[in-house]
Design a protein around this motif. Sequence first.
Motif, PDB file in Angstrom:
ATOM      1  N   THR A  87       7.831   0.102   6.380  1.00 59.62           N
ATOM      2  CA  THR A  87       7.230  -0.905   6.132  1.00 59.62           C
ATOM      3  C   THR A  87       5.891  -0.838   7.080  1.00 59.62           C
ATOM      4  O   THR A  87       4.942  -1.481   6.557  1.00 59.62           O
ATOM      5  CB  THR A  87       7.808  -2.344   6.293  1.00 59.62           C
ATOM      6  OG1 THR A  87       8.402  -2.174   7.775  1.00 59.62           O
ATOM      7  CG2 THR A  87       8.783  -2.660   5.510  1.00 59.62           C
ATOM      8  N   LYS A  94       1.817   1.759   5.753  1.00 57.68           N
ATOM      9  CA  LYS A  94       0.316   1.050   5.803  1.00 57.68           C
ATOM     10  C   LYS A  94      -0.635   1.894   6.647  1.00 57.68           C
ATOM     11  O   LYS A  94      -1.782   1.559   6.558  1.00 57.68           O
ATOM     12  CB  LYS A  94       0.569  -0.152   6.639  1.00 57.68           C
ATOM     13  CG  LYS A  94       1.305  -1.312   5.435  1.00 57.68           C
ATOM     14  CD  LYS A  94       1.407  -2.870   6.067  1.00 57.68           C
ATOM     15  CE  LYS A  94       2.112  -2.870   7.227  1.00 57.68           C
ATOM     16  NZ  LYS A  94       2.226  -4.303   7.886  1.00 57.68           N
ATOM     17  N   GLY A 142       2.174  -1.224   0.453  1.00 55.60           N
ATOM     18  CA  GLY A 142       3.047  -2.039  -0.042  1.00 55.60           C
ATOM     19  C   GLY A 142       4.279  -1.283  -0.480  1.00 55.60           C
ATOM     20  O   GLY A 142       5.533  -1.723  -0.692  1.00 55.60           O
ATOM     21  N   TYR A 179       7.211  -2.041   1.665  1.00 57.92           N
ATOM     22  CA  TYR A 179       8.361  -3.271   1.284  1.00 57.92           C
ATOM     23  C   TYR A 179       9.077  -3.136  -0.211  1.00 57.92           C
ATOM     24  O   TYR A 179      10.269  -3.503   0.093  1.00 57.92           O
ATOM     25  CB  TYR A 179       7.326  -4.305   1.199  1.00 57.92           C
ATOM     26  CG  TYR A 179       6.341  -4.884   2.370  1.00 57.92           C
ATOM     27  CD1 TYR A 179       7.075  -5.299   3.375  1.00 57.92           C
ATOM     28  CD2 TYR A 179       5.375  -4.278   2.382  1.00 57.92           C
ATOM     29  CE1 TYR A 179       6.309  -5.884   4.690  1.00 57.92           C
ATOM     30  CE2 TYR A 179       4.593  -4.580   3.799  1.00 57.92           C
ATOM     31  CZ  TYR A 179       5.003  -5.387   4.746  1.00 57.92           C
ATOM     32  OH  TYR A 179       4.382  -5.628   5.941  1.00 57.92           O
ATOM     33  N   THR A 180       8.494  -2.250  -0.847  1.00 61.59           N
ATOM     34  CA  THR A 180       9.279  -1.959  -1.967  1.00 61.59           C
ATOM     35  C   THR A 180      10.631  -1.189  -1.692  1.00 61.59           C
ATOM     36  O   THR A 180      11.688  -1.614  -2.151  1.00 61.59           O
ATOM     37  CB  THR A 180       8.491  -1.192  -3.047  1.00 61.59           C
ATOM     38  OG1 THR A 180       7.419  -1.835  -3.629  1.00 61.59           O
ATOM     39  CG2 THR A 180       9.358  -0.744  -4.229  1.00 61.59           C
ATOM     40  N   SER A 194       9.043  -4.986  12.140  1.00 61.18           N
ATOM     41  CA  SER A 194       8.090  -5.794  11.727  1.00 61.18           C
ATOM     42  C   SER A 194       8.263  -7.015  12.580  1.00 61.18           C
ATOM     43  O   SER A 194       7.462  -8.075  12.506  1.00 61.18           O
ATOM     44  CB  SER A 194       8.449  -6.350  10.164  1.00 61.18           C
ATOM     45  OG  SER A 194       8.381  -5.123   9.390  1.00 61.18           O
ATOM     46  N   LEU A 217       6.397  -5.506  -7.148  1.00 58.53           N
ATOM     47  CA  LEU A 217       5.140  -6.160  -6.705  1.00 58.53           C
ATOM     48  C   LEU A 217       4.291  -5.875  -5.450  1.00 58.53           C
ATOM     49  O   LEU A 217       2.976  -6.121  -5.449  1.00 58.53           O
ATOM     50  CB  LEU A 217       5.843  -7.686  -6.801  1.00 58.53           C
ATOM     51  CG  LEU A 217       4.525  -8.763  -6.699  1.00 58.53           C
ATOM     52  CD1 LEU A 217       3.416  -8.748  -8.055  1.00 58.53           C
ATOM     53  CD2 LEU A 217       5.340 -10.168  -6.899  1.00 58.53           C
ATOM     54  N   PRO A 218       5.081  -5.568  -4.366  1.00 62.94           N
ATOM     55  CA  PRO A 218       4.359  -5.433  -2.921  1.00 62.94           C
ATOM     56  C   PRO A 218       3.347  -4.228  -3.127  1.00 62.94           C
ATOM     57  O   PRO A 218       2.204  -4.204  -2.325  1.00 62.94           O
ATOM     58  CB  PRO A 218       5.489  -5.204  -2.034  1.00 62.94           C
ATOM     59  CG  PRO A 218       6.768  -5.833  -2.523  1.00 62.94           C
ATOM     60  CD  PRO A 218       6.547  -5.607  -4.218  1.00 62.94           C
ATOM     61  N   ILE A 219       3.341  -3.451  -3.886  1.00 67.48           N
ATOM     62  CA  ILE A 219       2.286  -2.328  -4.036  1.00 67.48           C
ATOM     63  C   ILE A 219       1.221  -2.916  -4.684  1.00 67.48           C
ATOM     64  O   ILE A 219       0.158  -2.519  -4.088  1.00 67.48           O
ATOM     65  CB  ILE A 219       3.043  -0.996  -5.012  1.00 67.48           C
ATOM     66  CG1 ILE A 219       4.361  -0.600  -4.412  1.00 67.48           C
ATOM     67  CG2 ILE A 219       2.061  -0.022  -5.131  1.00 67.48           C
ATOM     68  CD1 ILE A 219       5.102   0.617  -5.163  1.00 67.48           C
ATOM     69  N   MET A 226       0.295  -6.042  -4.811  1.00 71.08           N
ATOM     70  CA  MET A 226      -0.428  -6.874  -3.823  1.00 71.08           C
ATOM     71  C   MET A 226      -1.094  -6.359  -2.717  1.00 71.08           C
ATOM     72  O   MET A 226      -1.975  -6.936  -2.272  1.00 71.08           O
ATOM     73  CB  MET A 226       0.944  -7.955  -3.413  1.00 71.08           C
ATOM     74  CG  MET A 226       1.527  -8.817  -4.359  1.00 71.08           C
ATOM     75  SD  MET A 226       2.889  -9.727  -3.894  1.00 71.08           S
ATOM     76  CE  MET A 226       1.968 -10.601  -2.372  1.00 71.08           C
ATOM     77  N   ARG A 227      -0.341  -5.344  -2.031  1.00 70.78           N
ATOM     78  CA  ARG A 227      -1.312  -4.619  -1.217  1.00 70.78           C
ATOM     79  C   ARG A 227      -2.539  -4.056  -1.575  1.00 70.78           C
ATOM     80  O   ARG A 227      -3.228  -4.104  -0.658  1.00 70.78           O
ATOM     81  CB  ARG A 227      -0.059  -3.818  -0.258  1.00 70.78           C
ATOM     82  CG  ARG A 227      -0.847  -2.799   0.601  1.00 70.78           C
ATOM     83  CD  ARG A 227      -0.935  -3.710   1.870  1.00 70.78           C
ATOM     84  NE  ARG A 227      -1.564  -2.869   3.290  1.00 70.78           N
ATOM     85  CZ  ARG A 227      -2.084  -3.111   4.260  1.00 70.78           C
ATOM     86  NH1 ARG A 227      -1.673  -4.602   4.347  1.00 70.78           N
ATOM     87  NH2 ARG A 227      -2.694  -2.164   5.167  1.00 70.78           N
ATOM     88  N   TYR A 258      -4.894  -6.762  -1.596  1.00 70.98           N
ATOM     89  CA  TYR A 258      -5.230  -7.312  -0.278  1.00 70.98           C
ATOM     90  C   TYR A 258      -6.239  -6.289   0.468  1.00 70.98           C
ATOM     91  O   TYR A 258      -7.356  -6.899   0.950  1.00 70.98           O
ATOM     92  CB  TYR A 258      -3.991  -7.432   0.678  1.00 70.98           C
ATOM     93  CG  TYR A 258      -4.136  -7.759   2.014  1.00 70.98           C
ATOM     94  CD1 TYR A 258      -4.325  -9.215   2.521  1.00 70.98           C
ATOM     95  CD2 TYR A 258      -4.394  -6.728   2.920  1.00 70.98           C
ATOM     96  CE1 TYR A 258      -4.601  -9.456   3.710  1.00 70.98           C
ATOM     97  CE2 TYR A 258      -4.577  -6.931   4.321  1.00 70.98           C
ATOM     98  CZ  TYR A 258      -4.726  -8.351   4.672  1.00 70.98           C
ATOM     99  OH  TYR A 258      -4.950  -8.749   6.064  1.00 70.98           O
TER     100      TYR A 258
END
Length: 566
Positions: free
Chosen positions: A38, A42, A50, A53-54, A393, A520-522, A524-525, A528
């Motif tokens: 995580t 980044k 992301g 998180y995936t 985290s 989805l986190p990919i 979304m990141r 962002y």
Amino acid sequence: MPCPGSFFIIYIFLLFLIGTPLLFLEMAVGQRMQQGSTGAWKIVGPWVGGVGYTSFMVCLIASLYLNVLNTWILYYLAQAFKYSIPWEQCPLLKNSSGFDPECQRTTPAVYFWFRTTLKTSDSIEDGGPPDLNMTLPFLLAWCLVGAFMINGLKSVGKVMYVLVPLPYVIALCFLIRGTLLEGAEFGLEHLKVLKISALYDVAVWCFAGVQVLFSLGLGSSPIVSLASHMNPSNNCLHDAFFVMLFNLGSTLLATPSIFCLLGFWATITTYRCSEKNAEMLSSLVTLGKLPPEAQPPENLGHNPGLVFFAWLSSLPPPISSLVLSHIVECDLEKQFLKVKEGSNFAFLAVIEALTFAPGSVFWTILHLLMLLAFGLNIMLGTLQSIVTQLQDSFSPFRRHPKLCTGIYYVILLSEYWMILPIVIIVIFENVAVAWAYGARRFLADLANLWGCSIHPIFHWLWFAVCPIVLLVLLVTCLILLPLNSMSYLAWDSSTSKEVSRQYPMWLLFAMMSLFLAVILPIPMRLVYCLTHGIPFKPTSLDGPVKEVQKEPILQDDNQTADPPAV
């Protein structure tokens, strides 16, 4: 099951082409960043951050069903200590007062025992109360994992010193024992089969590529998490080659022993099939339903299959046709090829093969201990990845580290759902290092830390070869998965047989929704980063890396961890 010889050629080729470079990539990222997935991704590639998180969610979902497999192994292990192993005989079935005619004739008795003991439902849509027989093994499986992880990575590392080599020592014992069993050479002959046509089969290449990713644990973040506890000056390229060679060696060790046992199982099962046919014909002759000429020999000798076939060939055509209408075909080749029905069938066939061998209880217990050690290795790596990412985290998890379903669903998740997320995760990891951070730049950073140069071939492998192969693998999976029938083998209790059923549309929709939620986190990141003006390429690694204090592997209680050198 693809042709074994052709599959191994492709597997070994892909293991060197993409397996080793990607394993080195994940190890280097975890070690260089000193963080779990995580946080590490980044830093390396802000736009694709992301993916951490995936991978975390994939680990979380995988841990829920992987320990179910350990539960089944523990249940088998408990049953194996009984004076008479339960699956040596066929279970009584609901639809008759006797045994199913297929049981112990062409299908393993343990297969019927497994299905009836687990109270398998007729389809995935049928509900029902939980199987209470599995409650204690399920609790014990989680207690074992919890006990091994209670003191963090220190205890996990010490346990791994036992759990990692144990399966391979047992596999070596099985290889020596297996080669001495009757029919072992028949199984080994199938291992040598090489079909040139399979080398041009896209499905075989896709299957081998997926197996490379899964066998090395790529994409699901345990490698990154465990590597984050290593000294930054450690040469993880050597570690990557060692792990790859260890993986290859274990495959070359375990596979021949399995084929020896499957050859033994097919041989003995074919013998028993001929004996059962002879018994049935004798009873039918006694009852007057067949003429006396259909009476088989009383003693079939050491090779019942050969004697029975010779007798059957000597019968006049009318009597032979009458006999053939009452018996089951006992073909050694077809019996062995039944393992193509799936890994579950092969697993149960090996279990039954051990009941035929001398010292069956000892070898059965040893085999189940080997499988349990494998299962616990995977679970510990998966959960350690989850814990590491939580500690990276959330600070309370760093200060207090101790804070940290049915068969049809297990098959659906493991054989269908897990493939796409893993491939997509590995693709984005490759993009983060090779294109976002820059392969040359990353290799130069490692060379400065290690004080030695790294061969430039890894730049080209990361930058060009691996992305192309992974994209082809992804496209192939997307094409083949819908083309293959999304079906499963269900247990029909009314007939005590397996039937093929289609997964219901609502369940496929649920799996697709779960897949989208994990991925989805990919995006979304990415959104962002675009909205906040974060550049595609990272500018500096100094700040984020120095903030994390990692616990070294196998740290003694009286030692303290040195801060990571960057």
